[in-house]
Motif scaffolding. Structure first.
Motif, PDB file in Angstrom:
ATOM      1  N   SER A  86     -49.149  23.056 -51.868  1.00  0.00           N
ATOM      2  CA  SER A  86     -50.579  23.289 -52.003  1.00  0.00           C
ATOM      3  C   SER A  86     -50.862  23.819 -53.411  1.00  0.00           C
ATOM      4  CB  SER A  86     -51.064  24.310 -50.972  1.00  0.00           C
ATOM      5  OG  SER A  86     -52.408  24.662 -51.240  1.00  0.00           O
ATOM      6  N   GLU A  89     -53.457  26.942 -53.347  1.00  0.00           N
ATOM      7  CA  GLU A  89     -52.973  28.252 -52.917  1.00  0.00           C
ATOM      8  C   GLU A  89     -51.556  28.559 -53.403  1.00  0.00           C
ATOM      9  OE1 GLU A  89     -54.095  29.498 -48.905  1.00  0.00           O
ATOM     10  OE2 GLU A  89     -55.037  27.520 -48.708  1.00  0.00           O
ATOM     11  N   TYR A  91     -48.373  27.381 -52.594  1.00  0.00           N
ATOM     12  CA  TYR A  91     -47.297  27.617 -51.635  1.00  0.00           C
ATOM     13  C   TYR A  91     -46.726  26.276 -51.194  1.00  0.00           C
ATOM     14  CZ  TYR A  91     -50.462  26.398 -47.773  1.00  0.00           C
ATOM     15  OH  TYR A  91     -51.322  25.737 -46.930  1.00  0.00           O
TER      16      TYR A  91
END
Length: 158
Positions: A86, A89, A91
């Protein structure tokens, strides 16, 4: 001055399930068309979150029932994983993939998360699946669960 390295966090909060059903001596793969805002109109196999108190395989059985209405399935751990990064975000998401063999008499009854479903050959499913990486998962499952019989050691939820 010494630079410190930053790790990308891993998240493993969900599962994926590839359902297989035999049609005239050929296993076919169930793909669902997403109706939700996330991945709208994407063709994919079953996926969902693990709820508190559940194991991953228990979440797989629950998601199968919720998304398809199917309750009679032989479930196996595939020993492969769905994964993606991702960028928003920062992660890496990783989810265990399960394989479910569906009895012939089981019909699909979709919930609100999906608008359509289709049973496809592995070749067709590999071409139809929307998300990058789904093709590799499907090839792995065909090799280890269709072309050869799955190990009883991998069966879960007996």
């Amino acid at each position: 001055m010494r630079k410190s390295n930053v790790e990308i966090p891993l998240r493993s909060t969900g599962i994926a399930v590839v359902l297989l059903k035999k049609f005239e001596n050929e296993y076919k793969v169930l793909l669902l068309k997403r109706a939700s805002a996330v991945l709208h109109n994407a063709w994919c196999y079953i996926g969902g979150s693990i709820e508190e108190g559940e194991t991953a395989w228990q979440a797989a059985l629950r998601e199968i029932k919720e998304e398809t209405g199917i309750t009679n399935v032989s479930l196996y751990s595939s020993n492969t994983f769905d994964q993606f990064y991702s960028p928003i975000e920062n992660y890496i998401y990783i989810a265990p993939v399960f394989v479910g063999f569906v009895n012939a008499e089981q019909d699909v009854n979709l919930n609100h998360e999906h608008s359509e479903y289709i049973w496809l050959s592995f070749h067709e499913a590999i071409e139809q699946a929307t998300m990058p990486g789904n093709d590799e998962v499907l090839k792995f499952i065909e090799k280890h669960f269709v072309k050869t019989a799955p190990s009883e050691f991998l069966q879960v939820g007996k």
